[in-house]
Design an enzyme around this catalytic site. Structure first.
Site, PDB file in Angstrom:
ATOM      1  N   ASP A  52      -7.677   5.607  -0.598  1.00  0.00           N
ATOM      2  CA  ASP A  52      -7.426   6.028  -1.893  1.00  0.00           C
ATOM      3  C   ASP A  52      -8.155   7.151  -2.367  1.00  0.00           C
ATOM      4  OD1 ASP A  52      -6.848   2.698  -2.870  1.00  0.00           O
ATOM      5  OD2 ASP A  52      -8.115   2.895  -1.306  1.00  0.00           O
ATOM      6  N   ASP A  85      -2.922   4.583  -0.046  1.00  0.00           N
ATOM      7  CA  ASP A  85      -2.813   5.190  -1.464  1.00  0.00           C
ATOM      8  C   ASP A  85      -3.337   6.894  -1.165  1.00  0.00           C
ATOM      9  OD1 ASP A  85      -1.840   3.313  -2.675  1.00  0.00           O
ATOM     10  OD2 ASP A  85      -3.634   2.963  -3.986  1.00  0.00           O
ATOM     11  N   TYR A  88      -1.787  10.186  -5.315  1.00  0.00           N
ATOM     12  CA  TYR A  88      -1.600   9.277  -6.362  1.00  0.00           C
ATOM     13  C   TYR A  88      -0.724  10.266  -7.494  1.00  0.00           C
ATOM     14  CZ  TYR A  88      -4.962   5.711  -5.669  1.00  0.00           C
ATOM     15  OH  TYR A  88      -5.715   4.905  -4.933  1.00  0.00           O
ATOM     16  N   ASN A 123       0.383   0.909  -1.793  1.00  0.00           N
ATOM     17  CA  ASN A 123       1.204   0.717  -2.847  1.00  0.00           C
ATOM     18  C   ASN A 123       1.686   1.870  -3.669  1.00  0.00           C
ATOM     19  OD1 ASN A 123      -1.527  -0.126  -3.500  1.00  0.00           O
ATOM     20  ND2 ASN A 123      -0.599  -0.080  -5.740  1.00  0.00           N
ATOM     21  N   HIS A 217      -3.634  -1.375   4.092  1.00  0.00           N
ATOM     22  CA  HIS A 217      -4.090  -0.853   2.851  1.00  0.00           C
ATOM     23  C   HIS A 217      -4.669  -2.123   1.842  1.00  0.00           C
ATOM     24  CE1 HIS A 217      -4.452   1.445  -0.872  1.00  0.00           C
ATOM     25  NE2 HIS A 217      -3.640   0.503  -1.523  1.00  0.00           N
ATOM     26  N   HIS A 226      -8.796  -6.108  -7.282  1.00  0.00           N
ATOM     27  CA  HIS A 226      -7.687  -6.835  -6.909  1.00  0.00           C
ATOM     28  C   HIS A 226      -8.039  -8.189  -6.243  1.00  0.00           C
ATOM     29  CE1 HIS A 226      -6.090  -2.315  -6.775  1.00  0.00           C
ATOM     30  NE2 HIS A 226      -5.232  -3.136  -7.369  1.00  0.00           N
ATOM     31  N   HIS A 252      -7.255   0.041  -1.175  1.00  0.00           N
ATOM     32  CA  HIS A 252      -6.790  -0.851  -2.124  1.00  0.00           C
ATOM     33  C   HIS A 252      -7.894  -0.927  -3.461  1.00  0.00           C
ATOM     34  CE1 HIS A 252      -3.732  -2.433  -4.411  1.00  0.00           C
ATOM     35  NE2 HIS A 252      -3.985  -3.760  -4.372  1.00  0.00           N
ATOM     36  N   ASP A 253      -8.827  -1.838  -3.006  1.00  0.00           N
ATOM     37  CA  ASP A 253     -10.104  -1.867  -4.262  1.00  0.00           C
ATOM     38  C   ASP A 253     -10.950  -0.701  -3.924  1.00  0.00           C
ATOM     39  OD1 ASP A 253      -9.640  -4.052  -5.613  1.00  0.00           O
ATOM     40  OD2 ASP A 253     -10.643  -5.543  -4.353  1.00  0.00           O
ATOM     41  N   HIS A 254     -10.977   0.063  -5.163  1.00  0.00           N
ATOM     42  CA  HIS A 254     -11.908   1.252  -5.305  1.00  0.00           C
ATOM     43  C   HIS A 254     -13.395   1.081  -4.862  1.00  0.00           C
ATOM     44  CE1 HIS A 254      -8.187   3.493  -6.951  1.00  0.00           C
ATOM     45  NE2 HIS A 254      -7.882   2.761  -6.107  1.00  0.00           N
TER      46      HIS A 254
END
Length: 344
Positions: A52, A85, A88, A123, A217, A226, A252-254
């Protein structure tokens, strides 16, 4: 003799070209493509993991990259894993998108980070031209880059199984009029997911590696924003547990996160702190399973030998936040005990 990065990239690019041609024309791939990366001369392996991240240096992406370089100076990683990710907010617009250089080439400039990067799509990557990230053209622009949907990386003592998790999420398909996501090569969805699950299961069952690590991811278990990805819990998790997978690593989760499974030796690791973090965004989790949670920016490392696998989480300043390791013998005993109780 360990092949140079350029020679490795040439071989990968040749294989990748064939794969991408099939994807462009909608051809189905019968099973997961396999690639090899040599371990060190002593048989050990070191890896950096970040997710991410792709924000053109903003949201402290550049600062995280600097610390990754310093850690890599000491660790001498064999390669780097990206948990998705990568760009962005909406992936890349094409293979000529300047965001590739602005978020990747021009950011991870430390000499110690000039290693092969193995990536999966997130995503946000699917919200742009997903095929651009799979194209060998990007590997020609920066020889470190390697990205496919799902594949196996054989690193001798360990095998990494990269899984394309975005198409599993129902919500991305909830609006049939929504053309935001690039589903070329994915539709028809049910057939695609069935093949991914079948191929991952087959690859895991046939693996004779000391350690099995799956990279995707999306979260399977997470106390972050999430939370659990219910589709992966239902469809992918049983396959991982049945095949004695050691680690599931995601973004996915930051945040940075370590959750232990209560019903298998499987460890769930989140490394999604490559740039923007979600401060204070954490839900309650059973403390017997939640070994570590950090709602800030950072990254993690893996250190693997024939008999031991361990990981370490670092913050944006390079401070060690959490360490964990297991030995092959203890893992085998733990698995046997769990099987015995399941038969009672």
């Amino acid at each position: 003799m360990v092949p140079s990065l350029n020679n490795q990239t040439m071989l990968l690019s040749l294989k990748l070209t064939v794969i991408v041609i099939g994807l462009w024309f909608g051809a189905a791939i019968a099973e997961l493509q396999r690639f090899q990366h040599p371990a060190k001369a002593d048989g050990s392996l070191s890896v950096l993991v970040v997710g991410d991240w792709g924000r053109k240096g903003t949201h402290n992406q550049s600062e995280v990259a600097v610390q990754m370089g310093k850690t890599a100076d000491k660790l001498n990683p064999d390669f780097i894993i990206s948990t998705g990710d990568n760009f962005y907010e909406d992936g890349l617009t094409g293979t000529d998108d300047p965001a590739f250089a602005e978020s990747f080439t021009n950011i991870y400039t430390a000499p110690s980070l000039q290693k092969q990067w193995y990536s999966v799509l997130g995503n946000h990557d699917y919200r742009g031209d997903a095929l651009a990230q799979l194209s060998p053209i990007l590997s020609q622009r920066d020889s470190r880059w390697f990205c496919l949907r799902s594949y196996v990386l054989d690193a001798e003592i360990v095998e990494f199984f990269f899984v394309d998790t975005t198409p599993f999420e129902d919500k991305y398909f909830s609006d049939p009029e929504d053309s935001t996501y690039d589903w070329r090569g994915v539709l028809p969805r049910e057939e695609y997911l069935s093949n991914v699950l079948k191929d991952v299961d087959k690859a895991l069952r046939e693996s004779s590696a000391n350690w099995k690590i799956v990279v995707g991811h999306h979260t399977i278990k997470s106390a972050g924003q999430h939370g659990n990805t219910v589709e992966l819990v239902a469809k992918l998790l049983p396959i991982l547990q049945a095949n004695n997978v050691d680690l599931y690593i995601n973004g996915h989760d930051h945040c940075l996160q370590h959750i232990s499974s209560s019903d298998s030796p499987l460890q769930f690791l989140t490394s999604g702190g490559g740039s923007k973090a979600w401060r204070g965004d954490v839900s309650w989790w059973n403390p017997t399973e939640m070994k570590f949670y950090y709602d800030g920016q950072g990254y993690m490392t893996l250190e693997i030998t024939q008999t031991e696998v361990g990981f370490t989480f670092y913050d944006i300043f390079g401070n060690v936040l959490h360490k964990w390791s297991t030995h092959l013998r203890s893992r085998t005993i733990d698995s046997a005990i769990r099987r015995e109780f399941s038969l009672c």
